[in-house]
Design an enzyme around this catalytic site. Structure first.
Site, PDB file in Angstrom:
ATOM      1  N   LYS A 100     -10.424  -7.481   6.995  1.00 39.35           N
ATOM      2  CA  LYS A 100      -9.468  -7.122   8.052  1.00 39.35           C
ATOM      3  C   LYS A 100     -10.002  -7.724   9.345  1.00 39.35           C
ATOM      4  O   LYS A 100     -11.062  -7.299   9.827  1.00 39.35           O
ATOM      5  CB  LYS A 100      -9.381  -5.604   8.211  1.00 39.35           C
ATOM      6  CG  LYS A 100      -8.530  -4.904   7.188  1.00 39.35           C
ATOM      7  CD  LYS A 100      -8.466  -3.414   7.492  1.00 39.35           C
ATOM      8  CE  LYS A 100      -7.676  -2.697   6.420  1.00 39.35           C
ATOM      9  NZ  LYS A 100      -8.055  -1.267   6.353  1.00 39.35           N
ATOM     10  N   ASN A 142     -10.372   5.416   1.116  1.00 40.64           N
ATOM     11  CA  ASN A 142     -10.723   5.599   2.535  1.00 40.64           C
ATOM     12  C   ASN A 142     -11.870   6.601   2.726  1.00 40.64           C
ATOM     13  O   ASN A 142     -11.755   7.553   3.513  1.00 40.64           O
ATOM     14  CB  ASN A 142      -9.501   6.031   3.351  1.00 40.64           C
ATOM     15  CG  ASN A 142      -8.497   4.911   3.551  1.00 40.64           C
ATOM     16  OD1 ASN A 142      -7.395   4.947   3.012  1.00 40.64           O
ATOM     17  ND2 ASN A 142      -8.861   3.897   4.309  1.00 40.64           N
ATOM     18  N   ASP A 161      -7.205   3.045  -3.209  1.00 36.16           N
ATOM     19  CA  ASP A 161      -7.950   3.060  -1.944  1.00 36.16           C
ATOM     20  C   ASP A 161      -8.245   4.501  -1.559  1.00 36.16           C
ATOM     21  O   ASP A 161      -7.321   5.301  -1.370  1.00 36.16           O
ATOM     22  CB  ASP A 161      -7.104   2.390  -0.847  1.00 36.16           C
ATOM     23  CG  ASP A 161      -7.841   2.296   0.478  1.00 36.16           C
ATOM     24  OD1 ASP A 161      -9.043   2.663   0.532  1.00 36.16           O
ATOM     25  OD2 ASP A 161      -7.225   1.852   1.468  1.00 36.16           O
ATOM     26  N   ASP A 180     -14.192  -1.873   2.356  1.00 36.68           N
ATOM     27  CA  ASP A 180     -13.291  -2.121   3.488  1.00 36.68           C
ATOM     28  C   ASP A 180     -14.014  -1.650   4.756  1.00 36.68           C
ATOM     29  O   ASP A 180     -14.678  -2.446   5.436  1.00 36.68           O
ATOM     30  CB  ASP A 180     -11.971  -1.366   3.259  1.00 36.68           C
ATOM     31  CG  ASP A 180     -11.051  -1.333   4.476  1.00 36.68           C
ATOM     32  OD1 ASP A 180     -11.318  -2.030   5.463  1.00 36.68           O
ATOM     33  OD2 ASP A 180     -10.040  -0.598   4.461  1.00 36.68           O
ATOM     34  N   SER A 215       0.854  -1.179   0.000  1.00 37.41           N
ATOM     35  CA  SER A 215       0.000   0.000   0.000  1.00 37.41           C
ATOM     36  C   SER A 215       0.896   1.237   0.000  1.00 37.41           C
ATOM     37  O   SER A 215       1.770   1.368   0.854  1.00 37.41           O
ATOM     38  CB  SER A 215      -0.874  -0.047   1.257  1.00 37.41           C
ATOM     39  OG  SER A 215      -1.625   1.125   1.377  1.00 37.41           O
ATOM     40  N   LYS A 269      -1.017  -0.857  -4.447  1.00 39.85           N
ATOM     41  CA  LYS A 269      -2.253  -0.133  -4.097  1.00 39.85           C
ATOM     42  C   LYS A 269      -1.874   1.314  -3.832  1.00 39.85           C
ATOM     43  O   LYS A 269      -1.001   1.589  -3.006  1.00 39.85           O
ATOM     44  CB  LYS A 269      -2.888  -0.787  -2.859  1.00 39.85           C
ATOM     45  CG  LYS A 269      -3.829   0.097  -2.055  1.00 39.85           C
ATOM     46  CD  LYS A 269      -4.613  -0.721  -1.043  1.00 39.85           C
ATOM     47  CE  LYS A 269      -4.818   0.014   0.264  1.00 39.85           C
ATOM     48  NZ  LYS A 269      -5.613  -0.747   1.239  1.00 39.85           N
ATOM     49  N   LEU A 270      -2.533   2.227  -4.545  1.00 37.42           N
ATOM     50  CA  LEU A 270      -2.269   3.656  -4.365  1.00 37.42           C
ATOM     51  C   LEU A 270      -3.369   4.272  -3.522  1.00 37.42           C
ATOM     52  O   LEU A 270      -4.566   4.086  -3.815  1.00 37.42           O
ATOM     53  CB  LEU A 270      -2.225   4.377  -5.716  1.00 37.42           C
ATOM     54  CG  LEU A 270      -1.186   3.906  -6.734  1.00 37.42           C
ATOM     55  CD1 LEU A 270      -1.298   4.752  -8.015  1.00 37.42           C
ATOM     56  CD2 LEU A 270       0.225   4.009  -6.164  1.00 37.42           C
ATOM     57  N   LYS A 271      -2.992   5.020  -2.509  1.00 33.26           N
ATOM     58  CA  LYS A 271      -3.969   5.789  -1.752  1.00 33.26           C
ATOM     59  C   LYS A 271      -4.370   6.981  -2.603  1.00 33.26           C
ATOM     60  O   LYS A 271      -3.494   7.637  -3.193  1.00 33.26           O
ATOM     61  CB  LYS A 271      -3.330   6.276  -0.444  1.00 33.26           C
ATOM     62  CG  LYS A 271      -3.047   5.149   0.532  1.00 33.26           C
ATOM     63  CD  LYS A 271      -4.340   4.637   1.113  1.00 33.26           C
ATOM     64  CE  LYS A 271      -4.107   3.676   2.252  1.00 33.26           C
ATOM     65  NZ  LYS A 271      -5.377   3.178   2.802  1.00 33.26           N
ATOM     66  N   GLY A 310      -4.484  -4.670   5.705  1.00 29.17           N
ATOM     67  CA  GLY A 310      -3.455  -4.498   6.732  1.00 29.17           C
ATOM     68  C   GLY A 310      -3.689  -3.198   7.467  1.00 29.17           C
ATOM     69  O   GLY A 310      -4.318  -2.274   6.937  1.00 29.17           O
ATOM     70  N   GLU A 368     -11.203   0.878  -3.813  1.00 29.82           N
ATOM     71  CA  GLU A 368     -11.566   0.498  -2.448  1.00 29.82           C
ATOM     72  C   GLU A 368     -12.222   1.668  -1.707  1.00 29.82           C
ATOM     73  O   GLU A 368     -11.691   2.788  -1.710  1.00 29.82           O
ATOM     74  CB  GLU A 368     -10.279   0.056  -1.730  1.00 29.82           C
ATOM     75  CG  GLU A 368     -10.506  -0.531  -0.364  1.00 29.82           C
ATOM     76  CD  GLU A 368      -9.187  -0.953   0.294  1.00 29.82           C
ATOM     77  OE1 GLU A 368      -8.126  -0.901  -0.360  1.00 29.82           O
ATOM     78  OE2 GLU A 368      -9.244  -1.320   1.473  1.00 29.82           O
TER      79      GLU A 368
END
Ligand code: NPG
Length: 368
Positions: free
Chosen positions: A263, A191, A189, A239, A136, A162-164, A291, A214
């Site tokens: 998770k 968030n 992702d 998630d 990540s 995985k790129l935020k 994670g 995500e």
């Protein structure tokens, strides 16, 4: 098993580089650790994945500690014969806080499996001895710095990036990474950083053949995710929204997600995580293991879970060196993009006590 003693401690583990997400920047990982001992001297270790602040989930370290001491520990000390399977039902009257609950279940699993002479991987139903690793990548200060960081991970052997992302840091960084590495499995992702009106913007990511987007929207916005899924071609993966088996069932029934990030801490522990895995296998939904900047203790258990057959996508199960200069256990070292699944009894890792003591910020032993 009858619990005799619980040792709670917090540690502060510096990160090798700042980790920026849409919910904040981490420079160091504060971790709440638990060591559980029974009346016969058997013991188990676990870590609570709650962060220092309630930014990813409502749970946070100080609240988890309070909850454990005030409510969970008196309840568990009152039990004459405790098993990992009894933790969730015993603690269910206390609402929420799956991460704090999972901490007790995992320590008990570690202890119970050591007594039975079994590894966690075997107990959970793993069918592989090594798992492919994803990594990540946080929001970078600039595109060149992002490319340099990603290049380092690809050189290390990571199998998936995985790129935020967040508004203002999405299409351009994704396009740059994709043009540098046309074939690397890539996902993003958010968030929860986007809103229902961002469908058109997020559809621009379809051009980059991502594995998934995500958690683009608020964790409570299941309907919004279902609507978004009709506007973008990239699979939506939930998630934060998946806090239990029931939440997973609901999200799947509403067609809000076609991939799930599991998770264990977020869903109350490894036993619930396996139930979600089984549901997804039955429904033909791919899953992967998320994670939360775990130390070697939590990482060991995640790697065991990620070795179950339904985990068909690489998880955020990176090597210890991705986040820490020194882990609190024997480090997880990646070989050709894979980590070995621990096959020793229990969770399979124990902390180096000398190092643990050197980074401990609080410690308390509670006896029954
Ligand atoms: O590899 O451990 C890891 C980190 C993976 O990006 C990662 N985790 O939103 O999934 C996430 C994010 C996270 C980190 C969430 C810390 C909560 C706390």
């Amino acid at each position: 098993m009858k619990i005799a003693e619980l040792e709670l401690r917090t540690i502060q583990l510096p990160l090798v580089r700042p980790f920026r997400t849409s919910f904040g920047t981490q420079y160091s990982r504060e971790v709440l650790m638990l060591r559980m001992t029974d009346v016969d001297g058997n013991f188990g270790w676990s870590e609570c994945v709650a962060m220092s602040e309630p930014l990813y989930s409502p749970e946070y370290v100080a609240a988890s500690l309070d909850l454990m001491k005030r409510f969970f520990i008196p309840t568990l000390f009152a039990e004459a014969d405790l098993r990992a399977e009894s933790i969730a039902p015993l603690l269910s009257p206390f609402l929420g806080s799956p991460m704090a609950k999972a901490t007790f279940e995992t320590a008990l699993l570690d202890m119970q499996l050591k007594i039975e002479g079994r590894s966690l991987a075997d107990f959970l139903g793993a069918n592989r001895t090594k798992i492919p690793c994803g990594v990540s990548v946080g929001i970078a200060p600039s595109i060149p710095e992002l490319i340099e960081e990603v290049a380092g991970y690809i050189k290390d052997g990571y199998k998936r990036i995985k790129l935020k992302i967040e508004p203002g840091w999405d299409v351009e960084p994704v396009a740059e990474v994709r043009s540098n590495w046309p074939d690397i499995p890539l996902q993003v992702d958010a968030n929860q950083a986007y809103s229902r009106s961002d469908g058109e913007l997020l559809a621009k990511l379809d051009a980059f053949e991502l594995l998934l987007i995500e958690q683009p929207l608020d964790e409570h916005d299941i309907l919004g995710h279902a609507q978004l899924a009709t506007q973008v071609n990239t699979p939506i993966c939930l998630d934060e929204s998946i806090v239990s088996l029931r939440a997973a069932e609901d999200a799947l029934a509403m067609k809000a997600t076609t991939v799930i990030n599991i998770k264990p801490g977020r869903v109350g522990g490894y036993l619930e995580a396996v139930k979600i895995h089984d549901l997804c296998v039955n429904e033909g939904i791919p899953v992967w293991c998320g994670g939360m900047l775990e130390t070697g203790i939590g990482r060991a258990a995640n790697v065991a879970l990620a070795a179950l057959p339904g985990f068909t996508l690489p998880g955020d199960t990176s090597a210890s060196s991705r986040f820490f200069k020194q882990d609190i256990t024997d480090p997880f070292v990646m070989k050709d993009g894979y980590l070995d699944v621990p096959n020793t009894i229990g969770v399979g890792r124990t902390p180096d006590l000398e190092f643990l003591d050197s980074i401990t910020t609080y410690k308390e032993t509670i006896r029954s």
